[in-house]
Design a protein around this motif. Structure first.
Motif, PDB file in Angstrom:
ATOM      1  N   GLU A  35      47.023 -17.150 -10.095  1.00 23.01           N
ATOM      2  CA  GLU A  35      46.925 -16.068 -11.074  1.00 23.01           C
ATOM      3  C   GLU A  35      45.655 -16.117 -11.917  1.00 23.01           C
ATOM      4  O   GLU A  35      45.100 -15.092 -12.277  1.00 23.01           O
ATOM      5  CB  GLU A  35      48.160 -16.072 -11.989  1.00 23.01           C
ATOM      6  N   LYS A  36      45.178 -17.325 -12.241  1.00 24.94           N
ATOM      7  CA  LYS A  36      44.005 -17.448 -13.111  1.00 24.94           C
ATOM      8  C   LYS A  36      42.702 -17.658 -12.342  1.00 24.94           C
ATOM      9  O   LYS A  36      41.632 -17.791 -12.932  1.00 24.94           O
ATOM     10  CB  LYS A  36      44.204 -18.608 -14.094  1.00 24.94           C
ATOM     11  N   ALA A  37      42.803 -17.660 -11.005  1.00 32.11           N
ATOM     12  CA  ALA A  37      41.629 -17.979 -10.197  1.00 32.11           C
ATOM     13  C   ALA A  37      40.565 -16.885 -10.240  1.00 32.11           C
ATOM     14  O   ALA A  37      39.375 -17.165 -10.099  1.00 32.11           O
ATOM     15  CB  ALA A  37      42.052 -18.231  -8.750  1.00 32.11           C
ATOM     16  N   LEU A  38      40.976 -15.638 -10.429  1.00 32.29           N
ATOM     17  CA  LEU A  38      40.014 -14.542 -10.442  1.00 32.29           C
ATOM     18  C   LEU A  38      38.927 -14.744 -11.495  1.00 32.29           C
ATOM     19  O   LEU A  38      37.784 -14.336 -11.308  1.00 32.29           O
ATOM     20  CB  LEU A  38      40.723 -13.203 -10.683  1.00 32.29           C
ATOM     21  N   ALA A  39      39.292 -15.386 -12.590  1.00 33.12           N
ATOM     22  CA  ALA A  39      38.328 -15.594 -13.671  1.00 33.12           C
ATOM     23  C   ALA A  39      37.212 -16.543 -13.258  1.00 33.12           C
ATOM     24  O   ALA A  39      36.132 -16.525 -13.862  1.00 33.12           O
ATOM     25  CB  ALA A  39      39.040 -16.131 -14.914  1.00 33.12           C
ATOM     26  N   ASP A  40      37.444 -17.383 -12.235  1.00 27.52           N
ATOM     27  CA  ASP A  40      36.465 -18.390 -11.830  1.00 27.52           C
ATOM     28  C   ASP A  40      35.692 -18.023 -10.563  1.00 27.52           C
ATOM     29  O   ASP A  40      34.744 -18.716 -10.192  1.00 27.52           O
ATOM     30  CB  ASP A  40      37.154 -19.743 -11.595  1.00 27.52           C
ATOM     31  N   ILE A  41      36.073 -16.952  -9.874  1.00 25.41           N
ATOM     32  CA  ILE A  41      35.491 -16.672  -8.561  1.00 25.41           C
ATOM     33  C   ILE A  41      34.004 -16.377  -8.644  1.00 25.41           C
ATOM     34  O   ILE A  41      33.223 -16.795  -7.784  1.00 25.41           O
ATOM     35  CB  ILE A  41      36.244 -15.511  -7.867  1.00 25.41           C
ATOM     36  N   ARG A  42      33.550 -15.695  -9.680  1.00 22.00           N
ATOM     37  CA  ARG A  42      32.146 -15.303  -9.777  1.00 22.00           C
ATOM     38  C   ARG A  42      31.207 -16.500  -9.919  1.00 22.00           C
ATOM     39  O   ARG A  42      30.031 -16.422  -9.574  1.00 22.00           O
ATOM     40  CB  ARG A  42      31.946 -14.361 -10.964  1.00 22.00           C
ATOM     41  N   GLU A  43      31.729 -17.600 -10.450  1.00 22.82           N
ATOM     42  CA  GLU A  43      30.901 -18.791 -10.670  1.00 22.82           C
ATOM     43  C   GLU A  43      31.024 -19.800  -9.544  1.00 22.82           C
ATOM     44  O   GLU A  43      30.507 -20.908  -9.641  1.00 22.82           O
ATOM     45  CB  GLU A  43      31.293 -19.457 -12.001  1.00 22.82           C
ATOM     46  N   SER A  44      31.730 -19.442  -8.481  1.00 21.15           N
ATOM     47  CA  SER A  44      32.011 -20.384  -7.394  1.00 21.15           C
ATOM     48  C   SER A  44      31.190 -20.064  -6.153  1.00 21.15           C
ATOM     49  O   SER A  44      30.811 -18.925  -5.911  1.00 21.15           O
ATOM     50  CB  SER A  44      33.502 -20.353  -7.050  1.00 21.15           C
ATOM     51  N   HIS A  45      30.938 -21.105  -5.358  1.00 19.34           N
ATOM     52  CA  HIS A  45      30.219 -20.948  -4.100  1.00 19.34           C
ATOM     53  C   HIS A  45      31.152 -20.855  -2.904  1.00 19.34           C
ATOM     54  O   HIS A  45      30.761 -20.375  -1.842  1.00 19.34           O
ATOM     55  CB  HIS A  45      29.261 -22.130  -3.893  1.00 19.34           C
ATOM     56  N   LEU A  46      32.398 -21.348  -3.078  1.00 21.48           N
ATOM     57  CA  LEU A  46      33.354 -21.359  -1.971  1.00 21.48           C
ATOM     58  C   LEU A  46      34.757 -21.524  -2.543  1.00 21.48           C
ATOM     59  O   LEU A  46      34.941 -22.145  -3.590  1.00 21.48           O
ATOM     60  CB  LEU A  46      33.040 -22.495  -0.995  1.00 21.48           C
ATOM     61  N   VAL A  47      35.746 -20.964  -1.842  1.00 20.38           N
ATOM     62  CA  VAL A  47      37.153 -21.084  -2.242  1.00 20.38           C
ATOM     63  C   VAL A  47      37.933 -21.823  -1.167  1.00 20.38           C
ATOM     64  O   VAL A  47      37.795 -21.522   0.024  1.00 20.38           O
ATOM     65  CB  VAL A  47      37.795 -19.699  -2.455  1.00 20.38           C
ATOM     66  N   ILE A  48      38.733 -22.810  -1.596  1.00 18.57           N
ATOM     67  CA  ILE A  48      39.721 -23.437  -0.705  1.00 18.57           C
ATOM     68  C   ILE A  48      41.082 -22.997  -1.226  1.00 18.57           C
ATOM     69  O   ILE A  48      41.418 -23.227  -2.389  1.00 18.57           O
ATOM     70  CB  ILE A  48      39.622 -24.974  -0.723  1.00 18.57           C
ATOM     71  N   LEU A  49      41.863 -22.361  -0.371  1.00 17.50           N
ATOM     72  CA  LEU A  49      43.080 -21.682  -0.823  1.00 17.50           C
ATOM     73  C   LEU A  49      44.276 -22.063   0.035  1.00 17.50           C
ATOM     74  O   LEU A  49      44.263 -21.867   1.254  1.00 17.50           O
ATOM     75  CB  LEU A  49      42.842 -20.168  -0.763  1.00 17.50           C
ATOM     76  N   ASP A  50      45.306 -22.608  -0.599  1.00 16.62           N
ATOM     77  CA  ASP A  50      46.545 -22.930   0.101  1.00 16.62           C
ATOM     78  C   ASP A  50      47.372 -21.659   0.270  1.00 16.62           C
ATOM     79  O   ASP A  50      47.349 -20.769  -0.584  1.00 16.62           O
ATOM     80  CB  ASP A  50      47.327 -23.976  -0.691  1.00 16.62           C
ATOM     81  N   VAL A  51      48.133 -21.568   1.358  1.00 19.07           N
ATOM     82  CA  VAL A  51      48.964 -20.390   1.600  1.00 19.07           C
ATOM     83  C   VAL A  51      50.203 -20.402   0.722  1.00 19.07           C
ATOM     84  O   VAL A  51      50.541 -19.413   0.068  1.00 19.07           O
ATOM     85  CB  VAL A  51      49.362 -20.308   3.087  1.00 19.07           C
ATOM     86  N   MET A  52      50.907 -21.548   0.685  1.00 22.61           N
ATOM     87  CA  MET A  52      52.176 -21.628  -0.041  1.00 22.61           C
ATOM     88  C   MET A  52      51.915 -21.971  -1.505  1.00 22.61           C
ATOM     89  O   MET A  52      51.598 -23.109  -1.842  1.00 22.61           O
ATOM     90  CB  MET A  52      53.084 -22.681   0.602  1.00 22.61           C
ATOM     91  N   GLY A  58      49.262 -17.241  -1.090  1.00 22.75           N
ATOM     92  CA  GLY A  58      47.844 -17.372  -0.814  1.00 22.75           C
ATOM     93  C   GLY A  58      47.230 -16.146  -0.160  1.00 22.75           C
ATOM     94  O   GLY A  58      46.059 -15.830  -0.395  1.00 22.75           O
ATOM     95  N   PHE A  59      48.006 -15.444   0.662  1.00 26.96           N
ATOM     96  CA  PHE A  59      47.482 -14.248   1.309  1.00 26.96           C
ATOM     97  C   PHE A  59      47.133 -13.184   0.264  1.00 26.96           C
ATOM     98  O   PHE A  59      46.072 -12.557   0.320  1.00 26.96           O
ATOM     99  CB  PHE A  59      48.494 -13.683   2.311  1.00 26.96           C
ATOM    100  N   THR A  60      48.030 -12.983  -0.686  1.00 32.47           N
ATOM    101  CA  THR A  60      47.791 -11.982  -1.736  1.00 32.47           C
ATOM    102  C   THR A  60      46.618 -12.382  -2.614  1.00 32.47           C
ATOM    103  O   THR A  60      45.742 -11.566  -2.915  1.00 32.47           O
ATOM    104  CB  THR A  60      49.054 -11.811  -2.603  1.00 32.47           C
ATOM    105  N   ILE A  61      46.596 -13.663  -3.026  1.00 30.60           N
ATOM    106  CA  ILE A  61      45.501 -14.152  -3.856  1.00 30.60           C
ATOM    107  C   ILE A  61      44.176 -14.041  -3.120  1.00 30.60           C
ATOM    108  O   ILE A  61      43.160 -13.609  -3.678  1.00 30.60           O
ATOM    109  CB  ILE A  61      45.751 -15.612  -4.278  1.00 30.60           C
TER     110      ILE A  61
END
Length: 223
Positions: A35-52, A58-61
């Motif tokens: 839920e709070k990850a969107l706030a950090d995406i612009r400052e990131s170079h890559l995302v590692i995302l778990d499904v569950m 994870g699909f929705t996020i």
């Protein structure tokens, strides 16, 4: 230092992945839900995302993160091995790793994604006379200095091709990534949008130099 946004609710897995990646020289921002990850995406170079994940899965996020920052690669982690799950993840993600995994494999896949997206993360791409500013979602014609305005679908198609430089992408891959639904053989929607896209970005739309047609397969942007 490359900054990784890591979303994982399993404390044991999260702890050792974060520690291992930090030892390899990455900065890791770890969230236990999306839920709070969107706030950090612009400052990131890559995302590692778990499904569950608790709450939104994870699909929705992942879909929301990719829509917010299409230039940032997403690596999905999942214990699910079904082909349908992989296909669902790869509609927006750039790689998909099955648990359990070795940390060296994860690190290698991260490096591959970062190399592939380096030109995008630098924000600016030059394609002949076209100057693309990825972080600003705009492009200009450097001959005139004027901005080139694309429709929503034209922009999404072009950004998807730019995120996969030099790769031949099938009509099915592009359609399913942009429209979010299965491609139906014979549908001309993609072809029509690409024709209009070329009219806006190519010097000679009849002989395109930016968005190439690979006969019988699909399309490619060569960089």
């Amino acid at each position: 230092m490359k900054r990784i946004l890591y979303i994982e609710d399993d404390l044991e897995i999260g702890s050792w992945v974060k520690e291992d990646l930090e030892q390899r020289g990455y900065e890791v921002v770890w969230h236990k839900s999306g839920e709070k990850a969107l706030a950090d995406i612009r400052e990131s170079h890559l995302v590692i995302l778990d499904v569950m994940l608790p709450g939104l899965d994870g699909f929705t996020i992942g879909q929301r993160l990719k829509k917010e920052s299409p230039e940032v690669p997403i690596l999905m982690l999942s214990a699910r091995t079904a082909v349908d799950d992989k296909l669902q993840g790869l509609e927006f993600a750039d790689d998909y790793v099955i648990k359990p995994f070795h940390p060296d494999e994860l690190a290698a896949r991260i490096e591959v994604l970062l190399r592939r997206f380096t030109h995008i993360l630098s924000n600016e791409i030059m394609l002949g006379h076209i100057h693309v500013y990825m972080n600003e979602n705009r492009m200009t014609d450097k001959r005139t200095g004027e901005e080139i305005i694309l429709t929503g679908k034209q922009h999404q198609i072009f950004m998807y091709l730019l995120r996969h430089p030099n790769q031949i992408l099938t009509k099915e891959q592009i359609y399913e990534a942009v429209w979010g639904e299965s491609y139906i053989e014979g549908d001309k929607s993609l072809m029509v949008h690409i024709r209009h896209l070329r009219e806006k970005i190519e010097v000679n739309p009849g002989s395109p130099a930016i968005v190439e047609t690979i006969r019988g397969i699909g399309y490619r942007v060569r960089q």
